[in-house]
Design a protein around this motif. Structure first.
Motif, PDB file in Angstrom:
ATOM      1  N   LEU A 155      49.204  45.737  43.196  1.00 53.41           N
ATOM      2  CA  LEU A 155      49.669  44.436  43.715  1.00 53.41           C
ATOM      3  C   LEU A 155      50.940  44.602  44.541  1.00 53.41           C
ATOM      4  CD1 LEU A 155      48.939  42.064  40.699  1.00 53.41           C
ATOM      5  CD2 LEU A 155      47.900  41.952  42.961  1.00 53.41           C
ATOM      6  N   SER A 156      51.795  45.478  44.108  1.00 57.43           N
ATOM      7  CA  SER A 156      53.022  45.720  44.859  1.00 57.43           C
ATOM      8  C   SER A 156      52.695  46.243  46.260  1.00 57.43           C
ATOM      9  CB  SER A 156      53.882  46.728  44.098  1.00 57.43           C
ATOM     10  OG  SER A 156      54.879  47.216  44.936  1.00 57.43           O
ATOM     11  N   ASN A 157      51.773  47.205  46.313  1.00 58.98           N
ATOM     12  CA  ASN A 157      51.398  47.747  47.629  1.00 58.98           C
ATOM     13  C   ASN A 157      50.778  46.676  48.513  1.00 58.98           C
ATOM     14  OD1 ASN A 157      52.293  50.195  46.796  1.00 58.98           O
ATOM     15  ND2 ASN A 157      50.259  50.924  46.141  1.00 58.98           N
TER      16      ASN A 157
ATOM     17  N   GLU B  91      44.988  35.256  50.645  1.00 64.30           N
ATOM     18  CA  GLU B  91      44.258  36.497  50.355  1.00 64.30           C
ATOM     19  C   GLU B  91      44.946  37.191  49.169  1.00 64.30           C
ATOM     20  OE1 GLU B  91      43.689  38.891  53.960  1.00 64.30           O
ATOM     21  OE2 GLU B  91      43.960  40.678  52.718  1.00 64.30           O
ATOM     22  N   PHE B  92      46.261  37.192  49.216  1.00 63.69           N
ATOM     23  CA  PHE B  92      47.004  37.824  48.127  1.00 63.69           C
ATOM     24  C   PHE B  92      46.796  37.068  46.809  1.00 63.69           C
ATOM     25  CE2 PHE B  92      50.707  38.529  45.455  1.00 63.69           C
ATOM     26  CZ  PHE B  92      50.735  39.918  45.411  1.00 63.69           C
ATOM     27  N   ILE B  93      46.757  35.733  46.909  1.00 64.21           N
ATOM     28  CA  ILE B  93      46.541  34.918  45.694  1.00 64.21           C
ATOM     29  C   ILE B  93      45.192  35.271  45.073  1.00 64.21           C
ATOM     30  CG2 ILE B  93      46.091  32.540  44.907  1.00 64.21           C
ATOM     31  CD1 ILE B  93      48.276  31.682  46.998  1.00 64.21           C
ATOM     32  N   ARG B  94      44.196  35.427  45.914  1.00 67.35           N
ATOM     33  CA  ARG B  94      42.871  35.801  45.383  1.00 67.35           C
ATOM     34  C   ARG B  94      42.901  37.213  44.782  1.00 67.35           C
ATOM     35  NH1 ARG B  94      41.313  32.390  49.475  1.00 67.35           N
ATOM     36  NH2 ARG B  94      41.418  34.041  51.026  1.00 67.35           N
ATOM     37  N   ASP B  95      43.662  38.107  45.428  1.00 72.54           N
ATOM     38  CA  ASP B  95      43.792  39.465  44.874  1.00 72.54           C
ATOM     39  C   ASP B  95      44.434  39.431  43.488  1.00 72.54           C
ATOM     40  OD1 ASP B  95      42.644  40.692  47.018  1.00 72.54           O
ATOM     41  OD2 ASP B  95      44.539  41.039  48.075  1.00 72.54           O
ATOM     42  N   ALA B  96      45.445  38.580  43.346  1.00 73.32           N
ATOM     43  CA  ALA B  96      46.128  38.504  42.049  1.00 73.32           C
ATOM     44  C   ALA B  96      45.168  37.959  40.989  1.00 73.32           C
ATOM     45  CB  ALA B  96      47.366  37.627  42.169  1.00 73.32           C
TER      46      ALA B  96
ATOM     47  N   LEU C 178      45.914  30.263  39.224  1.00 74.76           N
ATOM     48  CA  LEU C 178      46.640  31.533  39.047  1.00 74.76           C
ATOM     49  C   LEU C 178      47.928  31.283  38.257  1.00 74.76           C
ATOM     50  CD1 LEU C 178      47.065  34.556  39.626  1.00 74.76           C
ATOM     51  CD2 LEU C 178      48.270  33.902  41.712  1.00 74.76           C
ATOM     52  N   LEU C 179      48.662  30.243  38.684  1.00 68.96           N
ATOM     53  CA  LEU C 179      49.922  29.957  37.994  1.00 68.96           C
ATOM     54  C   LEU C 179      49.658  29.582  36.541  1.00 68.96           C
ATOM     55  CD1 LEU C 179      53.038  29.493  38.302  1.00 68.96           C
ATOM     56  CD2 LEU C 179      52.507  27.089  38.665  1.00 68.96           C
ATOM     57  N   ASN C 180      48.706  28.681  36.383  1.00 70.06           N
ATOM     58  CA  ASN C 180      48.443  28.135  35.069  1.00 70.06           C
ATOM     59  C   ASN C 180      47.966  29.192  34.076  1.00 70.06           C
ATOM     60  OD1 ASN C 180      48.418  25.776  33.545  1.00 70.06           O
ATOM     61  ND2 ASN C 180      46.187  25.788  33.619  1.00 70.06           N
TER      62      ASN C 180
ATOM     63  N   LYS D  12      41.988  38.312  41.042  1.00 73.20           N
ATOM     64  CA  LYS D  12      41.017  39.388  40.771  1.00 73.20           C
ATOM     65  C   LYS D  12      41.634  40.411  39.799  1.00 73.20           C
ATOM     66  CE  LYS D  12      38.762  39.811  44.854  1.00 73.20           C
ATOM     67  NZ  LYS D  12      38.933  40.445  46.159  1.00 73.20           N
ATOM     68  N   TYR D  13      42.887  40.710  40.020  1.00 76.06           N
ATOM     69  CA  TYR D  13      43.597  41.683  39.177  1.00 76.06           C
ATOM     70  C   TYR D  13      43.513  41.256  37.709  1.00 76.06           C
ATOM     71  CZ  TYR D  13      47.687  44.265  37.358  1.00 76.06           C
ATOM     72  OH  TYR D  13      48.530  45.067  36.633  1.00 76.06           O
ATOM     73  N   ILE D  14      43.705  39.952  37.493  1.00 82.21           N
ATOM     74  CA  ILE D  14      43.640  39.454  36.103  1.00 82.21           C
ATOM     75  C   ILE D  14      42.231  39.654  35.544  1.00 82.21           C
ATOM     76  CG2 ILE D  14      43.825  37.405  34.624  1.00 82.21           C
ATOM     77  CD1 ILE D  14      45.965  36.339  36.536  1.00 82.21           C
ATOM     78  N   THR D  15      41.240  39.291  36.366  1.00 83.98           N
ATOM     79  CA  THR D  15      39.851  39.414  35.892  1.00 83.98           C
ATOM     80  C   THR D  15      39.530  40.870  35.543  1.00 83.98           C
ATOM     81  OG1 THR D  15      39.405  37.707  37.512  1.00 83.98           O
ATOM     82  CG2 THR D  15      37.483  38.702  36.489  1.00 83.98           C
ATOM     83  N   VAL D  16      39.997  41.779  36.390  1.00 83.18           N
ATOM     84  CA  VAL D  16      39.686  43.191  36.156  1.00 83.18           C
ATOM     85  C   VAL D  16      40.454  43.748  34.946  1.00 83.18           C
ATOM     86  CG1 VAL D  16      39.909  45.512  37.157  1.00 83.18           C
ATOM     87  CG2 VAL D  16      39.077  43.612  38.561  1.00 83.18           C
ATOM     88  N   LYS D  17      41.720  43.370  34.830  1.00 87.72           N
ATOM     89  CA  LYS D  17      42.554  43.949  33.760  1.00 87.72           C
ATOM     90  C   LYS D  17      42.271  43.343  32.381  1.00 87.72           C
ATOM     91  CE  LYS D  17      44.925  46.821  36.234  1.00 87.72           C
ATOM     92  NZ  LYS D  17      44.998  48.253  36.053  1.00 87.72           N
TER      93      LYS D  17
END
Ligand code: MSP
Length: 637
Positions: free
Chosen positions: A384-386, A413-418, A357-359, A420-425
């Motif tokens: 993500l904020s919510n 869980e949040f790291i995985r959400d983030a 995620l960081l990289n 996922k957000y990248i993959t979707v966006k």
């Protein structure tokens, strides 16, 4: 009296100095450190205490065996603990030693005050005593075989004059207290155990000894030394001024005493009773954790499977060790330590989920936005904020009940959400299609997520949090930011990121098991030349040992049975194929060199724990011995 308490007070047990630190000690200390860091992160004032328990017969015996004074032994072992805590980034505010003057005075003062009150009295005690457990047992407890119900060793019948603490007087008050404080003992199963133990009846407690002298002397009756548990428990108040100093009431009562399940009774029954006798308020929580086994087996010196945290953090990043201990077991339950599982978590959660995620995030900020993110005027997607607010609430709840495993699972869980957000966006497509506003918002959301993650990790993995912080490009160190900066998701105005190296390397389990290469070690090269690395060599624990007894095994042509002192509490048995080269008599008294961490093997029905070293030249076999006198247990290498 007005509540003058200002600081959140956290303690670990104080560790005996007859042993080197192992995974169990590091577990409690890391857990306590995590709470201390978490509270500080939330801008609370904290006082975090750890230390060592240096009196008692066990220590006296260990010192005798090592041919040094008790204080010398303590000074030596204390350094091992202090060094490990430094390496593990433990942020204790003070280190208490029970041989320190202020502590001795506090124990004597407390003893006298309870004596004066009449809750300590002199009588005679007869009972079955187990030295390693420092405890007396009844006839019923030890059975016909006279074995300690806790550790299984032989117990001795001891009769001595003793001072007693009137524990029986406190049974009702303790029960009342438990009833009105249902979260005094955590977890709940242990709370119920303690309640039923007290309900079943409390006998007065013998709190002095005359059978040995390594302890704090009873004032005006110096043939008695104070029982090691009365002495040890008082560390929690001696370290902060023993109810005398101005600051005492700013810190006492403790908010949480972390303990292992084996010492819960001392903390949840005896300790509150002593405090009641001293008219002091009681701690808020006693939190008992479970025990660690190793690869499914009980950890023991004779099995040679005691996990030394120093060795683990030589092999793996220390944050990975902290993470594994806290993540792998629901705090309170027993857990199993296995390098295999630790590697699996490092690879999937730390290297993959977090590291990637960081990289990938910073690579995109570099590539698509010249390394800079800025807060957009309008933010359209606040998902993500919510999520971060929900996750923070959950972490808070878990931390209140000391469920570190749960808190970490929410962060991940949040790291995985983030991710996922990248993959979707698909920021790469936004770039390609020149949707710049949207791209800027996505990058800003991702960087803000990383800021939130760094904050949430501060207490658990301090190095990692700092590294993420650095790579995000913050100029001030992470400790300088207020909690609000993390919980307010959109607190970054503008930031120029500083992408750095990979935060967790993936580990090849096969390579790691064989050797323990550090990042820069030349494993491949050494493999080609059939040489081993220094780490591989250090996997073999070589020790000097003294032969105490030797016996030729009648039924065997080759075998001698040896009893050796290898610097541990109990002698070991070792079977060696030397009968044709040495007689049993000439073996006794020799100092030899032994591989101490070999798996036990049965030879002629006898379990052999270790292997001695000898040189072989044709038919000549010569034992290896240190060329100077060294103590049993001395490390070779
Ligand atoms: N000196 C006492 C504590 C006095 S506190 C007023 C003592 N010391 S100890 O060094 O033997 O143990 C300290 C802690 O290590 C205990 O909480 C114990 O539960 C913990 N552990 C020892 N072995 C352990 C494992 N295998 N696993 C987890 N923790 C274990 O007791």
């Amino acid at each position: 009296m007005a509540d003058r308490k200002e600081k959140y007070y956290i303690t670990t047990p104080i560790y005996y100095v007859n042993d080197v630190p192992h995974i169990g000690h590091s577990y409690t200390t890391i857990a306590a450190d995590t709470v201390a860091r978490y509270k500080r992160f939330k801008n609370e004032k904290v006082f975090f205490l750890t230390g060592t328990d240096e009196h008692g017969q066990k220590i006296q015996k260990a010192a005798k065996k090592a041919h040094i004074t008790e204080k010398e032994l303590a000074d030596r072992v204390v350094q091992n603990f202090k060094n490990l805590w430094t390496k593990l980034d433990i942020t204790n505010d003070f280190f208490v030693r029970t041989t320190d003057d202020y502590h001795i005075k506090c124990v004597q003062k407390s003893f006298e005050s309870i004596l004066k009150k009449g809750d300590i009295y002199k009588d005679e005690y007869e009972g079955w005593y187990c030295i390693p457990c420092e405890s007396y047992y009844s006839e019923l407890d030890v059975g016909k075989e006279h074995l300690c119900p806790d550790c299984g060793r032989k117990v001795d019948l001891v009769k001595e004059e003793s001072y007693f603490f009137r524990l029986s007087n406190y049974q009702d008050r303790l029960l009342e207290f438990y009833e009105s404080h249902p979260d005094f003992v955590i977890p709940n199963t242990r709370y119920n155990e303690i309640k039923s133990f007290v309900k079943s009846g409390l006998k007065d407690l013998s709190i002095t000894r005359t059978s040995f002298d390594w302890g704090i002397k009873v004032p005006n009756d110096e043939k008695h030394v104070v029982y090691v548990w009365f002495d040890a428990l008082l560390n929690y108040i001696s370290a902060i001024g023993c109810n005398e100093k101005e600051d005492f009431n700013k810190i006492w009562p403790a908010d949480v005493h972390f303990v292992g399940k084996d010492i819960l009774r001392f903390h949840a029954v005896y300790w509150p009773a002593f405090l009641m006798a001293l008219n002091l308020p009681l701690p808020k929580h006693i939190v008992a954790h479970g025990w660690w086994t190793v690869d499914g087996k009980k950890m023991s010196k004779s099995l040679g499977n005691v996990v030394n945290p120093n060795e683990i953090i030589e092999k793996y990043p220390k944050d990975a060790y902290r993470y594994f201990l806290l993540r792998n077991v629901p705090f309170g339950l027993d857990g199993d330590f296995s390098e295999k599982e630790m590697i699996a978590r490092i690879n999937s959660e730390l290297a993959n989920d977090l590291g990637n995620l960081l990289n990938r995030s910073l690579t995109m900020v570099d590539k698509y936005s010249s390394s800079v993110v800025s807060k957009p005027n309008i933010i359209t997607d606040k998902s993500l904020s919510n999520m971060s607010s929900e996750i923070f609430e959950k972490i808070e709840k878990s931390m209140q009940i000391f469920r570190f495993d749960e808190a970490l699972s929410y962060i991940f869980e949040f790291i995985r959400d983030a991710n996922k957000y990248i993959t979707v966006k698909e920021p790469w497509n936004l770039k390609k299609n020149a949707k710049n506003d949207e791209l800027q918002e996505v990058l800003y959301n991702i960087v803000s997520s990383l800021k939130f993650i760094a904050g949430m990790l501060v207490a658990f993995m301090p190095d990692t949090a700092k590294e993420i912080w650095k790579q995000l490009g913050f100029e001030n160190s992470i400790e300088n930011y207020d909690l609000k900066f993390f919980t307010d998701f959109y607190s970054i105005t503008t930031l120029k990121v500083q992408k750095g190296g990979v935060i967790f390397e993936k580990i090849d389990e096969k390579k790691k098991k064989k050797s323990a290469p550090k990042k820069d070690s030349k494993t491949e090269e050494t493999k080609k030349s059939d040489k081993i690395t220094i780490d591989e060599f250090f996997n073999v624990d070589l020790r000097a040992a003294k032969i105490l007894e030797a016996e030729a095994l009648e039924k065997s042509k080759k075998l001698l049975k040896l009893t050796i002192d290898i610097g541990e509490e109990n002698p070991r048995t070792l079977v060696a194929g030397l009968k044709e080269h040495y007689s049993a008599e000439e073996m006794v008294g020799k100092t030899i060199i032994v591989v101490a961490n070999l798996k036990p093997a049965k030879l002629m029905g006898i379990e052999s724990n270790g292997m001695l070293l000898a040189a072989k030249d044709g038919k000549t076999v010569a034992l290896l011995s240190p060329e100077k006198d060294v103590k049993p247990g001395s490390k070779i290498g």
